[in-house]
Design an enzyme around this catalytic site. Structure first.
Site: not given
Ligand SMILES: Nc1nc2[nH]c(I)nc2c(=O)[nH]1
Length: 270
Positions: A38, A91-93, A192, A211, A234
Site C-alpha cells: 500500500s 501480493r496475496t495476504h 489491532e 504481511s 497511520n
Molecule cells: N496490522 C495492521 N496493518 C496495517 N496496515 C496498515 I496501511 N495499517 C495497519 C495497522 O495499523 N495495523
C-alpha cells in the site's frame, strides 16, 4: 489451485511460473524483485523502463488480488544500471485464507527467475509516536505473530540478519534520516486493539502490519538478500486518539508516494 494439492511441490510450481514469466516478458532472468505494498505502487514507474506488464493471473500459481490499491500485474523493468527488476503488484495476504504457499509464491517465483535480492514494501501502523503518517521506515527485524511459517517439514533456517544490514546501509546512504523498526506481522484482517498494540510494543515491536514476515522467511529460504520498507500510513490503534480508517490509510499513502518512490528508485539503482 496447483499449490493446494496435498503433495504439491511449491518450488516446482514456482519454477513453472518463472519459465512462463521469462517467455511472457522475453526476459530470461531477473536480478532483483520488489513487492509493492500500500502506497508504493508509483515506485514501479520511477525505477526504470517497463519492458513488459503481465496480468498475474496469466502466470501459474498467481490469483487475482483481493485488495484495492494492489494491481494484479507482474512487471519486468530494465533498470538504469542494466539489471532487470521484477515488480510484483499482486501480493496475496495471509488474511485471504488461501494458505502460506500462496502468500509466498511470488517470492519463490522471483527466486526461480534468478532474483538474488527481494525488496518487500508495505503499508503499516506505527508504534513510535514521533512517526507521522507518510513516513517510510526500514525494517530491521520482525516478530511473526501469525503462528505460521512458509517452511515445511524439518527445514531449519537461520534468520539472523534477515533484513540485510548491507542493504539498509545503502538505503541510509541515500536518505540518512531513515529510521528503522521491528515489524510485527499480525494475521488480520482486523486492525489491532489498543491492548494488542501495547503488547506489540512491550515485546519489542515498532511497526504493526499484516504481511511481509512470511514472505521474508521464504526469501531467506530461497537464499535471497532481503530489504524491507514500511510506509507508516497511520499510527497504530491507541497510539493516537483518533480511530483508524482505510480512507486515511490510502490518503497518507498517496501523499507520500513521490518521496518513497524516488527513494526506492535510488536504492534499487544503487
Ligand atoms: N496490522 C495492521 N496493518 C496495517 N496496515 C496498515 I496501511 N495499517 C495497519 C495497522 O495499523 N495495523
Amino acid at each position: 489451485h496447483p499449490l493446494d494439492a496435498e503433495g504439491a511441490d511449491p518450488f516446482a510450481v514456482a519454477r513453472i511460473a518463472a519459465e512462463q514469466l521469462a517467455s511472457a516478458t522475453g526476459v530470461e532472468r531477473h536480478d532483483i524483485a520488489l513487492t509493492l505494498g500500500s502506497g508504493w505502487a508509483k515506485a514501479a514507474e520511477l525505477i526504470g523502463e517497463t519492458v513488459a506488464t503481465i496480468p498475474a493471473t496469466e502466470i501459474y500459481g498467481f490469483s487475482a488480488p483481493a485488495l484495492t490499491g494492489h494491481v494484479g500485474t507482474l512487471r519486468s523493468i530494465l533498470l538504469p544500471n542494466g539489471k532487470r527488476a521484477l515488480v510484483i503488484g499482486a501480493r496475496t495476504h495471509y488474511y485471504e485464507g488461501h494458505g502460506v504457499r500462496r502468500v509466498v509464491h511470488s517470492v519463490r517465483t522471483a527466486a526461480a527467475a534468478g532474483a538474488r535480492i527481494m525488496v518487500l514494501t508495505n503499508g503499516a501502523g506505527g508504534i513510535k509516536e514521533h512517526w507521522e503518517p507518510g513516513t517510510p521506515v526500514l525494517i530491521s527485524d520482525h516478530i511473526n505473530l501469525t503462528a505460521d511459517s512458509p517452511l515445511e517439514g524439518a527445514t531449519f533456517i537461520d534468520l539472523t540478519d534477515l533484513y540485510s544490514e548491507r542493504l539498509r546501509g545503502i538505503a541510509r546512504g541515500i536518505r540518512p534520516e531513515l529510521d528503522e523498526g521491528v515489524y510485527v506481522q499480525f494475521r488480520g484482517p482486523h486492525y489491532e486493539t489498543p491492548a494488542e498494540v501495547q503488547m506489540a510494543k512491550t515485546i519489542g515491536g515498532h511497526i504493526v502490519g499484516m504481511s511481509t514476515a512470511l514472505e521474508a522467511i521464504a526469501a531467506r529460504e530461497a537464499g535471497m538478500e532481503v530489504l524491507g520498507f514500511s510506509l507508516i500510513t497511520n499510527l497504530a490503534a491507541g497510539i493516537s486518539p483518533e480511530p483508524l480508517s482505510h480512507a486515511e490509510v490510502l490518503e497518507a499513502g498517496r501523499a507520500a508516494e513521490p518521496v518513497i518512490s524516488e527513494l526506492l528508485a535510488r536504492v534499487v539503482a544503487a
